[in-house]
Every structure is written in structure tokens, then in C-alpha cells.
Write a protein that holds these residues in place. Structure first.
Motif, PDB file in Angstrom:
ATOM      1  N   ASP A  92      86.327  11.015 -16.297  1.00 51.30           N
ATOM      2  CA  ASP A  92      86.663   9.789 -15.583  1.00 51.30           C
ATOM      3  C   ASP A  92      86.581   8.628 -16.569  1.00 51.30           C
ATOM      4  O   ASP A  92      86.135   8.807 -17.705  1.00 51.30           O
ATOM      5  CB  ASP A  92      85.808   9.585 -14.327  1.00 51.30           C
ATOM      6  N   ALA A  93      86.991   7.481 -16.102  1.00 46.33           N
ATOM      7  CA  ALA A  93      87.127   6.359 -17.044  1.00 46.33           C
ATOM      8  C   ALA A  93      85.796   5.979 -17.679  1.00 46.33           C
ATOM      9  O   ALA A  93      85.765   5.319 -18.702  1.00 46.33           O
ATOM     10  CB  ALA A  93      87.721   5.154 -16.308  1.00 46.33           C
ATOM     11  N   ASN A  94      84.691   6.391 -17.075  1.00 49.63           N
ATOM     12  CA  ASN A  94      83.377   5.997 -17.593  1.00 49.63           C
ATOM     13  C   ASN A  94      82.783   7.013 -18.560  1.00 49.63           C
ATOM     14  O   ASN A  94      81.672   6.814 -19.017  1.00 49.63           O
ATOM     15  CB  ASN A  94      82.386   5.815 -16.428  1.00 49.63           C
TER      16      ASN A  94
HETATM   17  C1  NAG Z   1      82.522   3.204 -13.717  1.00 51.92           C
HETATM   18  O1  NAG Z   1      81.263   2.527 -13.630  1.00 51.92           O
HETATM   19  C2  NAG Z   1      81.305   1.342 -12.879  1.00 51.92           C
HETATM   20  C3  NAG Z   1      79.950   0.696 -12.936  1.00 51.92           C
HETATM   21  O2  NAG Z   1      79.007   1.481 -13.535  1.00 51.92           O
HETATM   22  C4  NAG Z   1      81.723   1.661 -11.430  1.00 51.92           C
HETATM   23  O3  NAG Z   1      81.815   0.482 -10.687  1.00 51.92           O
HETATM   24  C5  NAG Z   1      83.069   2.359 -11.431  1.00 51.92           C
HETATM   25  O4  NAG Z   1      83.409   2.766 -10.125  1.00 51.92           O
HETATM   26  C6  NAG Z   1      83.027   3.584 -12.348  1.00 51.92           C
HETATM   27  N1  NAG Z   1      84.358   4.139 -12.425  1.00 51.92           N
HETATM   28  C7  NAG Z   1      84.597   5.412 -12.244  1.00 51.92           C
HETATM   29  C8  NAG Z   1      86.012   5.805 -12.360  1.00 51.92           C
HETATM   30  O5  NAG Z   1      83.704   6.209 -12.012  1.00 51.92           O
END
Ligand code: NAG
Ligand code: NAG
Ligand code: NAG
Length: 372
Positions: free
Chosen positions: A188-190
Motif C-alpha cells: 500500500d502507499a504507506n
Molecule cells: C497511510 O497512513 C496515513 C496516516 O498514517 C493514513 O491516514 C492513510 O490512510 C494510510 N494510507 C493507506 C493507503 O494505508
């Protein structure tokens, strides 16, 4: 600094060519979004070597987006022969720790890496991320070309009805006894760099390494009994045992290299223990080697654990002569003051005795004879 500048210059030229070819095929790469996420996420701020199949390439509009526009980039065409490409590259592109390598695989991209593996060039990326947008088998991680990559991961789509399809992370654990290719996460993007590239060598699972050694290296590695081949002791053995205990591996030793050489480059071939490792007969060596430019090019070494020092030895000076015992307690200036005082007193007394003048005598008498 130079390297990055050179890389950027090369990228500029290649990117120009790529744009022209890609323009009419906009939107064909299935995982375009991932690319931007990878570059602005885990790979942020790192110079990039990007391999892509220009025929199935990326759209020009994607390459022009701010996240990609500012990346220092070396573009590599997966359609070109890998070996020939490798010969033209600098060590920085092929091996630098700080550079990340990103391969956007097309259906026929394995050929590039097979050619690279056969060419025996110095391609050894620290980080390599393969992105397979066509849902191929993750077993491609076991290809010989990727053997020398330290941090290796594969992103691929998973068969699922979800839209967009979920992208999973695979990695290869070469020493695992079962399921060497394993899913290690979902993209995922994180996803951070440490989640993308997991530790692939947490344990060697009881693997037996074969070591090229010479048991003649006191106090590091020496033979303990005359008749038992390979029974050794020393600092290296203790280190190997401790590492083997922590990382779960065993090892065998060699009593001596067959050619009784340590290891040097002679006529383009390595001799001795290093030769055994270089030819792949043995896995590594733990004897005591010095560094040289040739060795650092051909072999990876552990960090050094012992430093050799050089010193000068002189004969200790003999003890001081006895008469100096009287002379040494005072500095020269003290002795000079004493001498000057002595001369002054001598002078005054001489004057006093010689002249015997009444006036002079009267004047000095309180000083010279205070108790009279
Ligand atoms: C990534 O992290 C942020 C804050 O930690 C969160 O708001 C967001 O939903 C996350 N994105 C994904 C794709 O998990
Ligand atoms: C070492 O690895 C082998 C094979 O996976 C396993 O059977 C054994 O239990 C491990 N030993 C230790 C001490 O973890
Ligand atoms: C170790 O060396 C042996 C003997 O050449 C070889 O068969 C094996 O593949 C090597 N192991 C590794 C992990 O390279």
C-alpha cells in the motif's frame, strides 16, 4: 556528486528518446500508480536505476509528473542485451549502496537478466525491486541473475476480483528449507523501505558451508592435532562457532589449499584459497588476508577485525652518571644565580680586605658583622 550528475545527464538523453517512443502508447503499463508511490514512498530521495521495456513502457505524462521529474534516474532498456549494457556502466551504477534498482518487467524481460548473469559483469545492486505487472510466477526471484542482490523484492498482482487488483510483495529466502519464495506483505502507499525489503537471511537453517582454509594461521586458525584432518582451533573457529550458533549453520574446513598459495591474481586467475572461492569450489574463506585493489574488486570482505601496527624499537638509554645527581635538582638559572652570588660576595670581600679603608669598613660592618 559527479556520479549523480553523470547519471542525471545520461537520464536526460535516454528519457528524451523514451518519451518519443512512448507517446502513442499512453496508459499501457498496468501498474503506473505503483511507480509513483514507490518513487515518492520508500525510494524517496534515492537515485534510481530504472529498467523498463520500452515497448510496454510508461506514458510520457507519467514520467513528467513532479514525483518522477526530480528523480536522478538512469534508464535501461530491457530489450537491449544485458551483458553489453553492463560493460558500459560505471561501478557506481552497478554497485553503489545508495542507488536503488527498479525493474518494470514486461512479458519477455527475463532475457535481459539472463544475459546479464551470463556476462559475469560486476552488476550487484544493493536494492532491487522487480515489478511484474503481468501477474507472472514469483519464482522468477530464483533466477541466477538475482543471486548477488542483497535486498530483493517483487511486486506482483494477485488474482482477485478486487478493482484495482491488490499488489503483493514477494521475497526470496535462499536458505529456507521449504517455500523459498514467500509473500512478505501487501503493497500500500504507506509501505516503508524496511517492509518492502525484509531480512532474507534471518537464519541459515542448518546449512553447511564449505570453507577454503589453511590451518596454519596462528593464533587465528591452526590445527590442534597432527592426524585429524580439519580439526582446528583459534579465534576464527570461535567466531564461526558463535555465528553458527546464532545464525544456525555449520561448516567444514580445508586443511590447506592444494596449490599451497594464499591467494593472488596471477595471469587473470586467482590462486590459493581465494582461487577456490572464486571458482565456486568453496563458499568463503576465513583466513587472514590483507586488502588490495584486486581483492576488493573480486571479493566481498567482512569489516576488518584486526589492524596490523608497525613500530620502531630503540635500545633504552643507559642510566645517568652519578655526578648528575647533584647537578639535576636545580635548573641552569638557579645554578647561574648561585654562581653570580658567589662571585659577588668574593668581589666584595676582596675589596674589603684589600683596601681596608676605614670608611668602607664602617659602612659595610653592620652588614658583614651584624652581631659584633
Ligand atoms: C497511510 O497512513 C496515513 C496516516 O498514517 C493514513 O491516514 C492513510 O490512510 C494510510 N494510507 C493507506 C493507503 O494505508
Ligand atoms: C536449524 O535449522 C534446522 C532446519 O531448519 C532446524 O531443524 C533446527 O531446529 C534449527 N536449529 C536451531 C537451533 O534453531
Ligand atoms: C557452497 O559451495 C558448494 C560447493 O561448491 C556449492 O555447491 C554450493 O552451492 C555453495 N553454496 C552457496 C550458498 O553458495
Amino acid at each position: 556528486m559527479l556520479t549523480v550528475a553523470a547519471a542525471a545527464a545520461r537520464a536526460a538523453i535516454l528519457a528524451g528518446a523514451a518519451t518519443a517512443m512512448l507517446a502513442p502508447r499512453e496508459g499501457e503499463w498496468p501498474l503506473e500508480g505503483i511507480l509513483e508511490e514507490v518513487v515518492s514512498g520508500p525510494f524517496l530521495g534515492r537515485p534510481l536505476v530504472m529498467y523498463l521495456d520500452l515497448a510496454f513502457g510508461l506514458s510520457a505524462s507519467l514520467m513528467a509528473r513532479p514525483t518522477l521529474r526530480d528523480v536522478h534516474l538512469v534508464l535501461v532498456d530491457l530489450k537491449a542485451p544485458g551483458g553489453a549494457w553492463c560493460q558500459r556502466q560505471t561501478t557506481e551504477v552497478l554497485q553503489t549502496e545508495g542507488m536503488v534498482h527498479l525493474a518494470l518487467l514486461g512479458p519477455n524481460s527475463r532475457r535481459f537478466f539472463e544475459d546479464l548473469a551470463a556476462a559475469e559483469c560486476r552488476w550487484r545492486p544493493a536494492y532491487l525491486l522487480l515489478v511484474d505487472a503481468w501477474g507472472g510466477s514469483p519464482d522468477l526471484l530464483t533466477d541466477a541473475a538475482f543471486e548477488r542482490v542483497e535486498w530483493l523484492a517483487l511486486l506482483t498482482t494477485r488474482d482477485s476480483p478486487s478493482v484495482p487488483p491488490s499488489v503483493v510483495i514477494y521475497s526470496l529466502f535462499p536458505f529456507a528449507q521449504q517455500s523459498q519464495v514467500r509473500q512478505t506483505g501487501v503493497w500500500d502507499a504507506n509501505t516503508s523501505l524496511t517492509h518492502l525489503f525484509v531480512d532474507r537471511f534471518p537464519s541459515f537453517e542448518g546449512y553447511q558451508f564449505q570453507l577454503a582454509t589453511w590451518l596454519d594461521d596462528n593464533p587465528y586458525l591452526y590445527q590442534t592435532t597432527e592426524d585429524l584432518e580439519g580439526k582446528a582451533d583459534g579465534l576464527q573457529v570461535e567466531m564461526l562457532d558463535a555465528l553458527g550458533h546464532a545464525l544456525n549453520f555449520t561448516y567444514t574446513l580445508t586443511k590447506e589449499p592444494p596449490d599451497l598459495m594464499w591467494g593472488d591474481l596471477e595471469d587473470e586467475a586467482w590462486t590459493g584459497m581465494l582461487g577456490m572461492v572464486h571458482r565456486g569450489e568453496k563458499n568463503f574463506t576465513v583466513n587472514f588476508f590483507g586488502y588490495s585493489l584486486d581483492k576488493t574488486h573480486a571479493f566481498d570482505a567482512s569489516s576488518s577485525y584486526w589492524m596490523e601496527g608497525f613500530g620502531l624499537t630503540l635500545l633504552a638509554p643507559p642510566p645517568l652518571p652519578r655526578w648528575r645527581a647533584a647537578y639535576y635538582p636545580f635548573q641552569t638559572s638557579v645554578w647561574a644565580c648561585g654562581g653570580a652570588t658567589f662571585l659577588l660576595v668574593l668581589l666584595i670581600w676582596t675589596l674589603q680586605v684589600r683596601k681596608q679603608q676605614h670608611k668602607f669598613f664602617i659602612t659595610l660592618s653592620p652588614v658583614l658583622y651584624p652581631y659584633r
